[in-house]
Design a protein around this motif. Structure first.
Motif, PDB file in Angstrom:
ATOM      1  N   MET A  72      42.252-142.687  71.045  1.00 12.25           N
ATOM      2  CA  MET A  72      43.546-141.759  70.865  1.00 12.25           C
ATOM      3  C   MET A  72      43.664-141.873  69.186  1.00 12.25           C
ATOM      4  SD  MET A  72      47.331-141.634  72.131  1.00 12.25           S
ATOM      5  CE  MET A  72      46.822-141.256  73.522  1.00 12.25           C
ATOM      6  N   THR A  76      47.993-138.072  67.264  1.00 13.45           N
ATOM      7  CA  THR A  76      48.372-137.896  68.479  1.00 13.45           C
ATOM      8  C   THR A  76      49.694-138.785  68.917  1.00 13.45           C
ATOM      9  OG1 THR A  76      46.066-137.029  68.913  1.00 13.45           O
ATOM     10  CG2 THR A  76      47.800-137.548  70.920  1.00 13.45           C
ATOM     11  N   ALA A  79      52.445-137.548  66.977  1.00  6.36           N
ATOM     12  CA  ALA A  79      53.176-136.277  67.581  1.00  6.36           C
ATOM     13  C   ALA A  79      54.005-136.839  68.871  1.00  6.36           C
ATOM     14  CB  ALA A  79      51.932-135.369  67.752  1.00  6.36           C
ATOM     15  N   LEU A  80      53.323-137.613  69.782  1.00  7.40           N
ATOM     16  CA  LEU A  80      54.158-138.020  70.775  1.00  7.40           C
ATOM     17  C   LEU A  80      55.363-138.498  70.506  1.00  7.40           C
ATOM     18  CD1 LEU A  80      54.340-138.841  73.982  1.00  7.40           C
ATOM     19  CD2 LEU A  80      53.096-140.919  73.296  1.00  7.40           C
ATOM     20  N   TYR A  89      55.181-133.735  76.456  1.00  8.89           N
ATOM     21  CA  TYR A  89      53.868-133.695  75.180  1.00  8.89           C
ATOM     22  C   TYR A  89      53.017-134.621  75.877  1.00  8.89           C
ATOM     23  CZ  TYR A  89      51.158-134.463  71.311  1.00  8.89           C
ATOM     24  OH  TYR A  89      50.013-134.594  70.350  1.00  8.89           O
ATOM     25  N   ASN A  93      49.265-133.241  76.507  1.00 10.84           N
ATOM     26  CA  ASN A  93      48.197-133.711  75.307  1.00 10.84           C
ATOM     27  C   ASN A  93      47.667-134.929  75.567  1.00 10.84           C
ATOM     28  OD1 ASN A  93      48.747-131.183  73.513  1.00 10.84           O
ATOM     29  ND2 ASN A  93      50.663-132.083  73.940  1.00 10.84           N
ATOM     30  N   ILE A  94      48.203-135.823  76.344  1.00 12.95           N
ATOM     31  CA  ILE A  94      47.415-137.015  76.452  1.00 12.95           C
ATOM     32  C   ILE A  94      46.953-137.221  77.962  1.00 12.95           C
ATOM     33  CG2 ILE A  94      47.896-139.453  76.355  1.00 12.95           C
ATOM     34  CD1 ILE A  94      49.861-138.898  73.920  1.00 12.95           C
TER      35      ILE A  94
END
Length: 116
Positions: A72, A76, A79-80, A89, A93-94
């Motif tokens: 990861m 990212t 952003a989370l 999110y 996205n994850i």
């Protein structure tokens, strides 16, 4: 006398310094010493995020259960943590689309190698 005071101070200090280990789903016990952890009180779903930057490895507590995600990138993670809805999110996205999502540690040999 100085040695005694030093030994006493050292023993008191060492009582408070303990490695934290958490039980991670699909992995088992993980020592959080190399991780930078952030509690997330503004989210009712994402409770805590721990990140090992050199290994791009995230451990996340979702509703009292720890999960892990591999490869990861730090953007990212950032952003989370900055998302207006961390849960949305995370899911988009994850956890992502598909069975395992883009960062699931169980999907290939490179990602599984960190779990040894």
């Amino acid at each position: 006398m100085i040695k005694l005071c030093f030994a006493l101070a050292l023993s008191i200090w060492s009582i408070g310094v303990q490695a934290e280990t958490v039980d991670v789903m699909y992995r088992g016990a993980v020592d959080l010493t190399p991780f930078r952890c952030t509690d997330t009180p503004r989210s009712s779903f994402v409770e805590r995020v721990c990140y090992d930057k050199p290994n791009q490895y995230m451990i996340i507590r979702l509703k009292s259960i720890y999960y892990h995600y591999c490869e990861m990138p730090e953007p990212t993670l950032n952003a989370l943590l900055a998302a207006s809805s961390m849960g949305q999110y995370f899911n988009a996205n994850i956890k992502g689309t598909g069975k395992d999502g883009p960062f699931d540690c169980r999907t290939d040999a490179i990602k599984r190698a960190i779990n040894r």
